[in-house]
Design a protein around this motif. Structure first.
Motif, mmCIF file in Angstrom:
data_model
loop_
_atom_site.group_PDB
_atom_site.id
_atom_site.type_symbol
_atom_site.label_atom_id
_atom_site.label_comp_id
_atom_site.label_asym_id
_atom_site.label_seq_id
_atom_site.Cartn_x
_atom_site.Cartn_y
_atom_site.Cartn_z
ATOM 1 N N THR A 1 69.928 71.793 106.820
ATOM 2 C CA THR A 1 69.874 71.026 108.071
ATOM 3 C C THR A 1 68.448 70.717 108.505
ATOM 4 O O THR A 1 68.199 69.678 109.118
ATOM 5 N N ARG A 2 67.493 71.607 108.165
ATOM 6 C CA ARG A 2 66.126 71.377 108.630
ATOM 7 C C ARG A 2 65.495 70.144 107.984
ATOM 8 O O ARG A 2 64.500 69.631 108.472
ATOM 9 N N CYS A 3 66.094 69.644 106.903
ATOM 10 C CA CYS A 3 65.593 68.408 106.294
ATOM 11 C C CYS A 3 65.608 67.253 107.287
ATOM 12 O O CYS A 3 64.859 66.285 107.138
ATOM 13 N N PHE A 4 66.458 67.370 108.316
ATOM 14 C CA PHE A 4 66.658 66.257 109.239
ATOM 15 C C PHE A 4 66.095 66.531 110.633
ATOM 16 O O PHE A 4 66.409 65.814 111.580
ATOM 17 N N ASN A 5 65.248 67.563 110.765
ATOM 18 C CA ASN A 5 64.681 67.806 112.094
ATOM 19 C C ASN A 5 63.642 66.746 112.434
ATOM 20 O O ASN A 5 63.326 65.872 111.628
ATOM 21 N N GLY A 6 63.109 66.812 113.638
ATOM 22 C CA GLY A 6 62.217 65.770 114.128
ATOM 23 C C GLY A 6 60.926 65.634 113.351
ATOM 24 O O GLY A 6 60.240 64.613 113.457
ATOM 25 N N PHE A 7 60.569 66.655 112.568
ATOM 26 C CA PHE A 7 59.355 66.588 111.766
ATOM 27 C C PHE A 7 59.633 65.985 110.394
ATOM 28 O O PHE A 7 58.877 65.169 109.895
ATOM 29 N N ASN A 8 60.723 66.402 109.786
ATOM 30 C CA ASN A 8 61.010 66.006 108.415
ATOM 31 C C ASN A 8 61.731 64.674 108.309
ATOM 32 O O ASN A 8 61.740 64.062 107.237
ATOM 33 N N CYS A 9 62.350 64.223 109.389
ATOM 34 C CA CYS A 9 63.060 62.939 109.373
ATOM 35 C C CYS A 9 62.875 62.271 110.730
ATOM 36 O O CYS A 9 63.764 62.255 111.571
ATOM 37 N N VAL B 1 69.396 66.588 97.176
ATOM 38 C CA VAL B 1 70.128 65.403 97.632
ATOM 39 C C VAL B 1 69.888 65.157 99.115
ATOM 40 O O VAL B 1 69.621 64.025 99.550
ATOM 41 N N LEU B 2 69.975 66.219 99.916
ATOM 42 C CA LEU B 2 69.777 66.032 101.355
ATOM 43 C C LEU B 2 68.330 65.694 101.687
ATOM 44 O O LEU B 2 68.057 64.929 102.615
ATOM 45 N N LYS B 3 67.382 66.251 100.941
ATOM 46 C CA LYS B 3 65.981 65.872 101.146
ATOM 47 C C LYS B 3 65.791 64.388 100.891
ATOM 48 O O LYS B 3 65.040 63.701 101.600
ATOM 49 N N LYS B 4 66.476 63.865 99.859
ATOM 50 C CA LYS B 4 66.369 62.444 99.538
ATOM 51 C C LYS B 4 66.864 61.588 100.701
ATOM 52 O O LYS B 4 66.229 60.597 101.074
ATOM 53 N N TYR B 5 67.995 61.982 101.296
ATOM 54 C CA TYR B 5 68.504 61.216 102.448
ATOM 55 C C TYR B 5 67.545 61.328 103.638
ATOM 56 O O TYR B 5 67.349 60.364 104.383
ATOM 57 N N SER B 6 66.956 62.488 103.827
ATOM 58 C CA SER B 6 66.064 62.681 104.974
ATOM 59 C C SER B 6 64.794 61.847 104.847
ATOM 60 O O SER B 6 64.145 61.536 105.852
#
Length: 469
Positions: A326-334, A284-289
């Motif tokens: 949380t790493r789903c939303f770092n500067g690389f992934n999001c 789910v969080l990957k989808k948002y990212s």
């Protein structure tokens, strides 16, 4: 192979999903003819046995590929590995080639939009790839047509450059610099050059440590400001069906309602997801990212569940690392959230220790063993707040919700705190929670206990949520 090992492999097969098998198969580097005949774990294990990659005396290769795809639950529950053994294995991968580890890591960092871009650049119009969003499928086809190989990463590197995925280009360059033979190295942020968002990274020359200087504020002027995502796990029947003694989290819906009352009037898109497994939470969080947050200026996430040190628990009783969420939303992934605040509130125990009216329940699963060897990632513009400190439990009233979330939301609704930095508000909440003494039912007796929340901040500016309208 004796019957005992075959029974074990059959049990492991039952725990593997279709995507798990695809990832395991990719890591094995089997010939194309063998790969096309493998549809499930059983056929994969038979193939590995024929090639002497697994045997009744040596399951080390199987353990490595299961660890690589993140199935530590199988290592624990089926292969009887304790945390120390898992840690040792993680630091001594021997059977998977560095080349395969590199490509697998790249695949896990490619979102749906990235895959579509890569397919376009490759002009991949084959029937097999036309309807797939799988990065592994695309990389496999590149290998089949000869445009990707251990000695030829040029095409992939070129296209990743066109896609502005400098982080992945650097991974390839590190691999090439080591001659492709050294163990794969994870690249940290200090090696990267990230293009920062102009909307939130302008004028960062203020230094609050110098006299007369004030801390700049994050610019929150979008409508909506962003998502407020609630992962709310209440019903753990699936975990109990797996023989895990984990109670339901009565009162958590009260927390979800209160959170909505705080963030909906602040022009956040509040979306709740109920009763997720560990893998569903990550999915789910990957989808948002992977969404485009260009027209949003922040991201907020509440995770309400059981937990242990460094982890939260899905309704299947399995744990997922908080750092993986949380790493789903770092500067690389999001990248569209780069330079914008990303705030996570974790209502879950971080251990089973008691910090010593109403009878409160523990937000912890029965096992306190967890993947606690790695700290949360230190990325810019993150704030991660916890209901309790490491090793201790958090408290929840089955009728009125959790102590921490209710106090937090009360503070966020307080008009007297409307212009306060979030870190100041959290400090006030910490003081209020810490001053109280609560009653916890332990072994049929009520004991007086304390709770101490905490937070970890990599915010670079003051974060003042927009007022309730």
């Amino acid at each position: 192979m004796d019957e005992t090992v075959r029974v074990l492999l059959l049990a492991i097969n039952e725990d593997l999903g279709k995507n798990d098998v695809k990832q395991l198969l990719y890591l094995c580097e089997l010939p194309t003819a063998d790969r096309e005949d493998i549809k499930d774990g059983k056929s994969l294990f038979l193939c590995l046995e024929k090639r002497d990659l697994i045997s009744e005396k040596d399951l080390s290769f199987l353990k490595e590929i299961l660890l690589t795809i993140g199935r530590k639950d199988i290592l624990r529950n089926k292969l009887s590995m304790d945390q120390k053994e898992i840690n040792r294995l993680q630091n001594s991968i021997q059977h998977i080639s560095p080349y395969r580890l590199l490509l697998y890591d790249i695949s896990q960092n490619l979102g749906t939009n990235d895959v579509q871009k890569l397919k376009f650049l490759l002009n991949a119009n084959t029937a097999k790839l036309e309807n797939t969003d799988s990065s592994l499928d695309v990389l496999s086809e590149m290998e089949k047509d000869g445009s990707l190989g251990k000695e030829d990463l040029k095409t992939l590197k070129k296209h990743l450059g066109h896609m502005e995925r400098k982080d992945l280009v650097v991974k390839i360059e590190e691999f090439e610099a080591k001659g492709g033979e050294a163990s794969y190295l994870d690249i940290t942020l200090k090696n990267m050059s990230i293009q920062e968002s102009s909307s939130n990274r302008q004028n960062i020359h203020h230094d609050a440590s110098e006299p007369g200087k004030t801390l700049e504020k994050y610019k929150l002027d979008k409508n909506p400001h962003g998502y407020c995502v609630i992962l709310n796990n209440e019903d753990f029947e699936e975990a109990r069906a797996r023989k895990k003694d984990i109670k339901n989290r009565k009162g958590t819906d009260k927390d979800a309602v209160t959170i909505k009352e705080v963030f909906s009037p602040r022009q956040y898109v509040v979306e709740e997801h109920k009763d997720l497994t560990s893998q569903e939470m990550l999915s789910v969080l990957k989808k948002y990212s992977q969404e485009d947050h260009t027209e949003k200026d922040s991201f907020v996430c509440f995770i309400l569940s059981h937990g242990n040190l460094g982890t939260v628990t899905g309704v299947d009783g399995e744990e997922v690392l908080i750092k993986d969420l949380t790493r789903c939303f770092n500067g690389f992934n999001c990248q569209s959230l780069t330079g914008k605040p990303k705030v996570f509130f974790i209502q879950a125990c971080q251990g089973d220790r008691v910090d010593g009216g109403v009878v409160y329940e523990r937000d912890s699963s029965t096992s306190c063993e967890s993947d606690n060897t790695a700290r949360l990632p230190i990325y810019a513009d993150f704030l991660t707040a916890f209901a309790c400190v490491e090793d201790y439990m958090s408290l929840r009233d089955p009728q009125n919700g959790s102590i921490y979330i209710q106090r937090l939301c009360t503070a966020l609704k307080d008009p007297n705190l409307a212009h306060e930095d979030l870190k100041n508000i959290l400090t006030i909440v910490h003081n209020e929670v810490a001053e109280e003494t609560y009653k916890l039912k332990i072994n049929r007796t009520r004991e007086s206990v304390k709770q101490m929340p905490s937070f970890k901040s990599e915010l670079c500016k003051a974060l003042i949520f927009p007022p309730i309208s």
